[in-house]
Design an enzyme around this catalytic site. Structure first.
Site, PDB file in Angstrom:
ATOM      1  N   SER A  77      32.031 105.604  59.075  1.00  0.00           N
ATOM      2  CA  SER A  77      32.860 104.665  59.828  1.00  0.00           C
ATOM      3  C   SER A  77      33.991 105.356  60.577  1.00  0.00           C
ATOM      4  O   SER A  77      34.419 104.872  61.629  1.00  0.00           O
ATOM      5  CB  SER A  77      33.429 103.596  58.890  1.00  0.00           C
ATOM      6  OG  SER A  77      34.151 104.191  57.824  1.00  0.00           O
ATOM      7  N   ASP A 240      43.458  97.663  57.322  1.00  0.00           N
ATOM      8  CA  ASP A 240      42.943  97.722  55.951  1.00  0.00           C
ATOM      9  C   ASP A 240      43.519  98.863  55.130  1.00  0.00           C
ATOM     10  O   ASP A 240      43.185  99.027  53.957  1.00  0.00           O
ATOM     11  CB  ASP A 240      41.414  97.801  55.949  1.00  0.00           C
ATOM     12  CG  ASP A 240      40.877  99.082  56.588  1.00  0.00           C
ATOM     13  OD1 ASP A 240      41.685  99.907  57.057  1.00  0.00           O
ATOM     14  OD2 ASP A 240      39.646  99.248  56.613  1.00  0.00           O
ATOM     15  N   HIS A 243      40.980 102.813  57.069  1.00  0.00           N
ATOM     16  CA  HIS A 243      40.492 103.456  58.280  1.00  0.00           C
ATOM     17  C   HIS A 243      41.663 103.785  59.213  1.00  0.00           C
ATOM     18  O   HIS A 243      42.694 103.110  59.161  1.00  0.00           O
ATOM     19  CB  HIS A 243      39.492 102.538  59.007  1.00  0.00           C
ATOM     20  CG  HIS A 243      38.238 102.302  58.241  1.00  0.00           C
ATOM     21  ND1 HIS A 243      38.078 101.229  57.386  1.00  0.00           N
ATOM     22  CD2 HIS A 243      37.079 103.008  58.191  1.00  0.00           C
ATOM     23  CE1 HIS A 243      36.877 101.282  56.845  1.00  0.00           C
ATOM     24  NE2 HIS A 243      36.255 102.347  57.306  1.00  0.00           N
TER      25      HIS A 243
END
Length: 296
Positions: A77, A240, A243
């Site tokens: 990611s 979050d 990330h």
């Protein structure tokens, strides 16, 4: 057990057995505690960003002359750019813009990275590339999920080695951004965070060694940008707190860009200035199956 057997049991043997039971009990308790902490971390992080990153694949800086430089991004990611709200703020977008600026050429970005990927998933990402696609330079950023999912380091580096070999067979220069230091993740409670930090550093060192041995360039993200994530978590992390934010991706891209530009220039020189984006022959006709990396 008869009386003679009982007589043979010494106090030392009894003490050793008691210590063994205590150690086993402590190990079980530690495992349960870490499992609870992992659950707490997952609950704190959640998925406020969803699972799909912004699609940044396009030709960047079309105004420059010449055929586009082919930039491929593989990994998890972080490589995909999850957390960036605009495509220009993803890792791939930042690298594409910076590369175009340095080479004065347009850059076509292809992002094969998928959120949640581990090193063993690099095989599938490469196999899914279009037949005949020839990147000039490829960037691999993977490892965080290997640590959290307890993938053995030997397995991780084996798949990284195979991916580098595959990309070199396509004529691409390869840059590996090593596993970031997971100790910067504030939502992860202690001592789990310290354990994750130690494991991520161990994986990063193994990735760097593998990359160098296989002729790729390794960029130590822990040293290059890790202190910024530790010291400025509110600015460097996205919603979050897991990330990177737009600024986090900018700093990470800045750390990778010199190596990416050098690898691209070397590949372009080897291919020739007029090298096409797609080869006239398929991978299979070059002796490589699209379902597995080439040997060597």
């Amino acid at each position: 057990m008869d009386a003679r057997d009982v007589d043979r049991i010494s106090p030392t043997m009894i003490l050793a057995g008691a210590v063994g039971v205590a150690i086993l009990g402590s190990a079980v308790a530690a495992r349960l505690a870490l499992a609870r902490q992992a659950g707490i971390a997952r609950q704190r992080i959640g998925k406020p960003l969803g699972e799909d990153a912004v699609d940044a694949d396009r030709i960047w800086r079309r105004r420059h002359e010449g055929p586009p430089v082919e930039l491929l991004v593989l990994g998890d990611s972080l490589a995909a750019g999850l957390g960036a709200e605009r495509r220009k703020d993803t890792l791939g977008g930042r690298l594409a813009k910076g590369l175009a600026r340095r080479l004065h050429r347009p850059v076509r970005l292809r992002t094969a990275a998928i959120g949640g990927s581990e090193s063993p998933d690099l095989d599938a990402q490469l196999a899914a590339l279009p037949i005949g696609y020839l990147p000039h330079v490829a960037v691999i950023v993977v490892g965080g999920n290997d640590v959290t999912h307890r993938i053995p380091v030997s397995v991780s580096v084996q798949h990284l080695e195979e991916a580098i070999g595959w990309l070199h067979a396509l004529g691409a220069g390869v840059v590996v951004g090593t596993c970031p230091d997971l100790g910067a993740l504030r939502p992860v409670p202690q001592p789990l965070r310290a354990i994750a930090s130690r494991l991520s550093r161990r994986l990063a060192a193994a990735q760097a060694q593998t990359a160098i041995e296989r002729g790729a360039t390794a960029v130590d993200l822990r040293r290059a940008v890790g202190p910024m994530f530790f010291d400025e978590p509110e600015e460097m992390f996205s919603l979050d707190r897991f990330h990177p934010s737009a600024l986090g991706y900018r700093r990470t891209a800045d750390a990778l860009l010199p190596a990416v530009a050098a690898a691209a220039e070397e590949a372009l020189a080897a291919m020739g200035p007029g090298a096409p984006a797609f080869a006239a022959t398929s991978l299979s006709s070059r002796g490589h199956s699209p379902e597995r990396p080439p040997e060597g």
